[in-house]
Design a protein around this motif. Structure first.
Motif, PDB file in Angstrom:
ATOM      1  N   ARG A 276       4.290 -15.101 -32.009  1.00  0.00           N
ATOM      2  CA  ARG A 276       2.829 -15.232 -32.100  1.00  0.00           C
ATOM      3  C   ARG A 276       2.279 -16.111 -30.977  1.00  0.00           C
ATOM      4  O   ARG A 276       1.272 -15.773 -30.341  1.00  0.00           O
ATOM      5  N   HIS A 277       2.942 -17.223 -30.701  1.00  0.00           N
ATOM      6  CA  HIS A 277       2.475 -18.140 -29.663  1.00  0.00           C
ATOM      7  C   HIS A 277       2.538 -17.483 -28.287  1.00  0.00           C
ATOM      8  O   HIS A 277       1.577 -17.559 -27.504  1.00  0.00           O
ATOM      9  N   GLU A 278       3.625 -16.803 -27.999  1.00  0.00           N
ATOM     10  CA  GLU A 278       3.769 -16.119 -26.711  1.00  0.00           C
ATOM     11  C   GLU A 278       2.712 -15.027 -26.552  1.00  0.00           C
ATOM     12  O   GLU A 278       2.112 -14.870 -25.476  1.00  0.00           O
ATOM     13  N   ILE A 282      -0.018 -15.092 -23.464  1.00  0.00           N
ATOM     14  CA  ILE A 282       0.001 -14.005 -22.478  1.00  0.00           C
ATOM     15  C   ILE A 282      -1.216 -13.103 -22.647  1.00  0.00           C
ATOM     16  O   ILE A 282      -1.838 -12.677 -21.666  1.00  0.00           O
ATOM     17  N   GLY A 283      -1.591 -12.825 -23.903  1.00  0.00           N
ATOM     18  CA  GLY A 283      -2.768 -11.994 -24.146  1.00  0.00           C
ATOM     19  C   GLY A 283      -4.037 -12.609 -23.579  1.00  0.00           C
ATOM     20  O   GLY A 283      -4.897 -11.905 -23.032  1.00  0.00           O
ATOM     21  N   VAL A 330       1.123 -21.706 -18.106  1.00  0.00           N
ATOM     22  CA  VAL A 330       1.571 -20.953 -19.276  1.00  0.00           C
ATOM     23  C   VAL A 330       3.049 -20.604 -19.142  1.00  0.00           C
ATOM     24  O   VAL A 330       3.827 -20.735 -20.090  1.00  0.00           O
ATOM     25  N   ALA A 331       3.450 -20.173 -17.947  1.00  0.00           N
ATOM     26  CA  ALA A 331       4.857 -19.817 -17.724  1.00  0.00           C
ATOM     27  C   ALA A 331       5.765 -21.017 -17.944  1.00  0.00           C
ATOM     28  O   ALA A 331       6.857 -20.891 -18.521  1.00  0.00           O
ATOM     29  N   ARG A 332       5.326 -22.171 -17.514  1.00  0.00           N
ATOM     30  CA  ARG A 332       6.128 -23.391 -17.668  1.00  0.00           C
ATOM     31  C   ARG A 332       6.362 -23.696 -19.150  1.00  0.00           C
ATOM     32  O   ARG A 332       7.444 -24.143 -19.554  1.00  0.00           O
ATOM     33  N   LYS A 333       5.348 -23.427 -19.973  1.00  0.00           N
ATOM     34  CA  LYS A 333       5.480 -23.703 -21.413  1.00  0.00           C
ATOM     35  C   LYS A 333       6.362 -22.681 -22.126  1.00  0.00           C
ATOM     36  O   LYS A 333       7.074 -23.014 -23.067  1.00  0.00           O
ATOM     37  N   LEU A 334       6.317 -21.430 -21.679  1.00  0.00           N
ATOM     38  CA  LEU A 334       6.980 -20.360 -22.417  1.00  0.00           C
ATOM     39  C   LEU A 334       8.408 -20.075 -21.969  1.00  0.00           C
ATOM     40  O   LEU A 334       9.211 -19.555 -22.753  1.00  0.00           O
ATOM     41  N   LEU A 335       8.732 -20.409 -20.728  1.00  0.00           N
ATOM     42  CA  LEU A 335      10.046 -20.050 -20.207  1.00  0.00           C
ATOM     43  C   LEU A 335      11.097 -21.100 -20.534  1.00  0.00           C
ATOM     44  O   LEU A 335      10.815 -22.299 -20.551  1.00  0.00           O
ATOM     45  N   ASP A 336      12.306 -20.637 -20.775  1.00  0.00           N
ATOM     46  CA  ASP A 336      13.412 -21.551 -21.060  1.00  0.00           C
ATOM     47  C   ASP A 336      13.932 -22.202 -19.775  1.00  0.00           C
ATOM     48  O   ASP A 336      14.299 -23.373 -19.765  1.00  0.00           O
TER      49      ASP A 336
END
Length: 381
Positions: A276-278, A282-283, A330-336
């Motif tokens: 849901r967060h991702e 991204i949306g 956003v990428a920094r928060k979502l990527l491992d």
């Protein structure tokens, strides 16, 4: 009415064919190792790539054929530009020349200048620098100190320009300078000169970024001779010309697609079943991108019709660069993975996005200056 519907269908079909053609070209370049998604941008200089793109008809698309152009529509050019930018193509060798310098010469240059320079741009063999910003002037172009004085057969130019992208590679630079003393009207007495960067008295000093990249430069002009036919428009028309030029600089897809490669890699990394967060993060980015693109399309149509777009182009630039800067956050928060050059494709793209994003809201006018322009356009100041 039926003819109009049929024309619309035919136009959409033609655009789809053109998009497929550009995507095939991008895929060829990727396979050959000439494109690294998310690690290059429209400022990345690659003369060989520009020559190949020009050979496919992707440079000088709307220009007259007599100058090497292809006499295609502004919409067709927009389609090509979107695909090249979204594909992460290294466009820096021809981008500025194709986007604004060439059109400026086409509209306001002497015929001798058009014949000399435009075919070289159209062939992908010519790089231009933008000679607007100066040391100690900030974003106030009216306060520039570079000046040109009359001499036999032309002008003698003295001054300095700064933050000039790819000046170390440029064959020419369009320089905004003062050709008559400043009076009560601070915008009067300015002119634009097309300066040969190989001329005696031109010196280029590198400005290395914190990322260790040499794209920006300081350029010094010391009694540089500029021939009469290298003056754009009439003497004293510089402010009008530079504001027209900025409309093209601020309103194109390069103002919202600089980090599209990273967004693409982020979507691939998250996969088809985001949590849901991702999905929300991204949306939101995709929704913003879609809205800004619609605004860019509207501006492109207005420019093709010869309409004034100063205020709306400024709004689009501000919205676009904010969105570009949001992508690496956003990428920094979502990527491992952690951002690192030399890592995986997405890690390298994230590193590039974080390092370059701060400049997006500086180049082409700072956010504060843009908001001032917008307020003035709305009658609020």
């Amino acid at each position: 009415m039926l003819n109009s519907v049929e024309d619309g269908r035919r136009a959409r079909s033609d655009m789809a064919v053109l998009r497929a053609e550009v995507r095939d070209f991008i895929a060829e370049e990727e396979r050959a190792g000439h494109i690294q998604i998310g690690q290059q941008s429209w400022t990345t200089w690659n003369r060989a790539f520009s020559i190949r793109a020009a050979a496919r008809g992707f440079v000088a698309m709307t220009w007259p054929k007599q100058y090497g152009g292809h006499e295609r529509s502004a919409l067709e050019r927009l389609v090509v530009c979107e695909e090249l930018l979204a594909g992460g193509a290294p466009l820096g060798s021809h981008w500025i020349a194709d986007r604004q310098s060439g059109p400026q010469i086409l509209r306001n240059g002497a015929e001798s200048l058009r014949q000399k320079i435009l075919p070289e741009i159209a062939a992908g063999r010519c790089t231009f620098g933008i000679g607007m910003s100066e040391p100690d002037s900030g974003s106030d172009l009216s306060s520039i100190r570079s000046k040109a004085s009359r001499t036999d057969g032309g002008w003698l130019l003295d001054g300095r320009k700064v933050w000039t992208t790819n000046a170390q590679h440029a064959e020419y630079m369009i320089v905004l300078c003062r050709t008559s003393p400043r009076g009560d009207d601070r915008y009067a007495g300015l002119s634009q000169l097309v300066v040969d960067m190989s001329a005696q008295g031109v010196a280029v000093r590198p400005l290395i970024t914190l990322a260790g990249v040499h794209e920006l430069n300081e350029v010094i002009f010391d009694q540089v001779f500029v021939a009469d036919d290298h003056l754009l428009g009439q003497e004293g028309e510089g402010w009008r010309l530079v504001t027209e030029e900025l409309a093209f600089e601020r309103s194109g897809p390069d103002r919202f697609l600089s980090t599209f490669g990273l967004l693409r890699l982020l979507v691939e990394a998250v996969g088809p079943e985001p949590d849901r967060h991702e999905a929300i993060e991204i949306g939101t980015l995709v929704a913003r991108l879609s809205a800004i693109r619609q605004l860019s399309l509207d501006i492109a149509g207005r420019l093709e019709r010869g309409e004034r777009v100063g205020g709306i182009a400024t709004i689009m630039k501000d919205l676009g660069t904010q969105m570009e800067q949001a992508v690496p956050e956003v990428a920094r928060k979502l990527l491992d993975g952690r951002p690192r050059r030399g890592g995986s494709a997405v890690e390298a793209a994230l590193a590039e996005g974080i390092l370059t994003a701060p400049c997006f809201s500086l180049r082409g006018g700072t956010r504060e200056i843009l908001k001032g322009i917008i307020a003035k356009e709305l009658g609020l100041r």
